[in-house]
Design a protein around this motif. Structure first.
Motif, PDB file in Angstrom:
ATOM      1  N   ALA A   1      44.296  61.106 -30.449  1.00  0.00           N
ATOM      2  CA  ALA A   1      43.769  60.540 -29.427  1.00  0.00           C
ATOM      3  C   ALA A   1      43.186  61.441 -28.508  1.00  0.00           C
ATOM      4  O   ALA A   1      43.619  62.662 -28.299  1.00  0.00           O
ATOM      5  CB  ALA A   1      44.998  59.873 -28.738  1.00  0.00           C
ATOM      6  N   PHE A   2      42.286  61.259 -27.708  1.00  0.00           N
ATOM      7  CA  PHE A   2      41.587  62.067 -26.683  1.00  0.00           C
ATOM      8  C   PHE A   2      41.568  61.351 -25.339  1.00  0.00           C
ATOM      9  O   PHE A   2      40.929  60.232 -25.386  1.00  0.00           O
ATOM     10  CB  PHE A   2      40.280  62.767 -26.969  1.00  0.00           C
ATOM     11  CG  PHE A   2      39.539  63.400 -26.238  1.00  0.00           C
ATOM     12  CD1 PHE A   2      40.063  64.584 -25.867  1.00  0.00           C
ATOM     13  CD2 PHE A   2      38.462  63.073 -25.213  1.00  0.00           C
ATOM     14  CE1 PHE A   2      39.331  65.682 -24.934  1.00  0.00           C
ATOM     15  CE2 PHE A   2      38.023  63.606 -24.435  1.00  0.00           C
ATOM     16  CZ  PHE A   2      38.328  65.288 -24.234  1.00  0.00           C
ATOM     17  N   GLY A   3      41.991  61.701 -24.320  1.00  0.00           N
ATOM     18  CA  GLY A   3      41.910  61.121 -23.055  1.00  0.00           C
ATOM     19  C   GLY A   3      42.198  59.658 -22.907  1.00  0.00           C
ATOM     20  O   GLY A   3      43.164  59.087 -23.746  1.00  0.00           O
ATOM     21  N   HIS A   4      41.321  58.786 -22.504  1.00  0.00           N
ATOM     22  CA  HIS A   4      41.495  57.431 -22.485  1.00  0.00           C
ATOM     23  C   HIS A   4      40.561  56.780 -23.324  1.00  0.00           C
ATOM     24  O   HIS A   4      40.488  55.590 -23.452  1.00  0.00           O
ATOM     25  CB  HIS A   4      41.257  56.920 -20.816  1.00  0.00           C
ATOM     26  CG  HIS A   4      42.091  57.396 -19.802  1.00  0.00           C
ATOM     27  ND1 HIS A   4      43.480  57.037 -20.070  1.00  0.00           N
ATOM     28  CD2 HIS A   4      41.883  58.142 -18.857  1.00  0.00           C
ATOM     29  CE1 HIS A   4      44.008  57.560 -19.032  1.00  0.00           C
ATOM     30  NE2 HIS A   4      43.391  58.443 -18.306  1.00  0.00           N
ATOM     31  N   ASP A   5      39.842  57.479 -24.152  1.00  0.00           N
ATOM     32  CA  ASP A   5      38.930  57.061 -24.855  1.00  0.00           C
ATOM     33  C   ASP A   5      39.773  56.144 -26.323  1.00  0.00           C
ATOM     34  O   ASP A   5      41.054  56.477 -26.479  1.00  0.00           O
ATOM     35  CB  ASP A   5      38.204  57.916 -25.951  1.00  0.00           C
ATOM     36  CG  ASP A   5      37.044  58.503 -24.793  1.00  0.00           C
ATOM     37  OD1 ASP A   5      37.000  57.751 -23.724  1.00  0.00           O
ATOM     38  OD2 ASP A   5      36.496  59.360 -25.399  1.00  0.00           O
ATOM     39  N   ASP A   6      39.014  55.378 -26.763  1.00  0.00           N
ATOM     40  CA  ASP A   6      40.081  54.258 -27.995  1.00  0.00           C
ATOM     41  C   ASP A   6      39.913  55.104 -29.158  1.00  0.00           C
ATOM     42  O   ASP A   6      38.945  55.803 -29.752  1.00  0.00           O
ATOM     43  CB  ASP A   6      39.158  53.052 -28.121  1.00  0.00           C
ATOM     44  CG  ASP A   6      39.578  52.303 -29.222  1.00  0.00           C
ATOM     45  OD1 ASP A   6      40.789  52.496 -29.903  1.00  0.00           O
ATOM     46  OD2 ASP A   6      38.936  51.129 -29.354  1.00  0.00           O
ATOM     47  N   PRO A   7      40.764  55.503 -29.812  1.00  0.00           N
ATOM     48  CA  PRO A   7      41.149  56.276 -30.976  1.00  0.00           C
ATOM     49  C   PRO A   7      40.327  55.835 -32.298  1.00  0.00           C
ATOM     50  O   PRO A   7      40.014  56.377 -33.010  1.00  0.00           O
ATOM     51  CB  PRO A   7      42.572  56.415 -31.222  1.00  0.00           C
ATOM     52  CG  PRO A   7      43.155  56.251 -29.890  1.00  0.00           C
ATOM     53  CD  PRO A   7      42.381  55.226 -28.977  1.00  0.00           C
TER      54      PRO A   7
ATOM     55  N   ARG B   1      36.839  56.831 -33.165  1.00  0.00           N
ATOM     56  CA  ARG B   1      36.811  58.143 -33.569  1.00  0.00           C
ATOM     57  C   ARG B   1      35.585  58.995 -33.163  1.00  0.00           C
ATOM     58  O   ARG B   1      34.842  59.689 -34.055  1.00  0.00           O
ATOM     59  CB  ARG B   1      36.799  57.964 -35.280  1.00  0.00           C
ATOM     60  CG  ARG B   1      37.863  57.085 -35.725  1.00  0.00           C
ATOM     61  CD  ARG B   1      38.022  56.761 -37.110  1.00  0.00           C
ATOM     62  NE  ARG B   1      38.060  57.869 -38.246  1.00  0.00           N
ATOM     63  CZ  ARG B   1      38.918  58.619 -38.573  1.00  0.00           C
ATOM     64  NH1 ARG B   1      40.074  58.281 -38.248  1.00  0.00           N
ATOM     65  NH2 ARG B   1      38.780  59.396 -39.451  1.00  0.00           N
ATOM     66  N   GLY B   2      35.577  58.945 -31.916  1.00  0.00           N
ATOM     67  CA  GLY B   2      34.294  59.821 -31.403  1.00  0.00           C
ATOM     68  C   GLY B   2      34.667  61.117 -30.994  1.00  0.00           C
ATOM     69  O   GLY B   2      34.095  61.776 -30.490  1.00  0.00           O
ATOM     70  N   HIS B   3      35.981  61.570 -31.231  1.00  0.00           N
ATOM     71  CA  HIS B   3      36.393  62.890 -31.042  1.00  0.00           C
ATOM     72  C   HIS B   3      37.087  63.415 -32.102  1.00  0.00           C
ATOM     73  O   HIS B   3      37.807  62.838 -32.874  1.00  0.00           O
ATOM     74  CB  HIS B   3      37.323  62.899 -29.606  1.00  0.00           C
ATOM     75  CG  HIS B   3      36.626  62.537 -28.599  1.00  0.00           C
ATOM     76  ND1 HIS B   3      35.910  63.240 -27.581  1.00  0.00           N
ATOM     77  CD2 HIS B   3      36.497  61.145 -27.936  1.00  0.00           C
ATOM     78  CE1 HIS B   3      35.532  62.538 -26.519  1.00  0.00           C
ATOM     79  NE2 HIS B   3      35.842  61.430 -26.833  1.00  0.00           N
ATOM     80  N   ALA B   4      37.020  64.768 -32.598  1.00  0.00           N
ATOM     81  CA  ALA B   4      37.854  65.394 -33.236  1.00  0.00           C
ATOM     82  C   ALA B   4      38.565  66.485 -32.582  1.00  0.00           C
ATOM     83  O   ALA B   4      38.013  67.136 -32.010  1.00  0.00           O
ATOM     84  CB  ALA B   4      36.831  65.805 -34.549  1.00  0.00           C
TER      85      ALA B   4
END
Length: 120
Positions: free
Chosen positions: A51-57, A60-63
């Motif tokens: 998970a990254f910050g408040h983004d919806d895991p 899958r926009g972050h790795a």
């Protein structure tokens, strides 16, 4: 020694050239930290959920990738910094941007004096 652990989001599984990264990383550790090539060991651990910050895991926009290098004590802070910078450079080379934002980090730790190894 060195003990290398690579924790990474499964989001980047197909974009991460782990073999190439490991080979280049081992060569860098030999060059920078005066390790023996046969002593370099890397363990890759994909994480199925990050998970990254408040983004919806689920989007899958972050790795995330974090590399920990455990070395026997005695390396200077300058050597450790040079090694972590090399790791970040190698990640740039061995992870293709594939629709996610990559968050990469690395650290070098001294192994505890109790460190022992076993081979059979």
């Amino acid at each position: 020694m060195p003990q290398i652990t690579v924790d990474y989001s499964s989001t980047m599984e197909s974009a991460f050239d782990r073999t190439g990264f490991a080979r280049a990383l081992h060569a860098s550790v030999v060059e920078i930290a005066a390790a023996k090539p046969e002593a370099c060991k890397s363990l890759f651990r994909p994480a199925g959920f990050t998970a990254f910050g408040h983004d919806d895991p689920e989007e899958r926009g972050h790795a995330i990738v974090h590399v920990t290098l455990g070395l026997l004590a005695g390396r200077t802070d300058e050597t450790k910094t040079k090694l972590t910078e090399a790791v970040l450079g190698l990640l740039r080379e061995h992870v293709k941007q594939d629709g996610f934002v990559l968050h990469a980090s690395a650290e070098v730790r001294d192994l505890d004096p109790s460190y022992r190894k076993y081979e059979s």
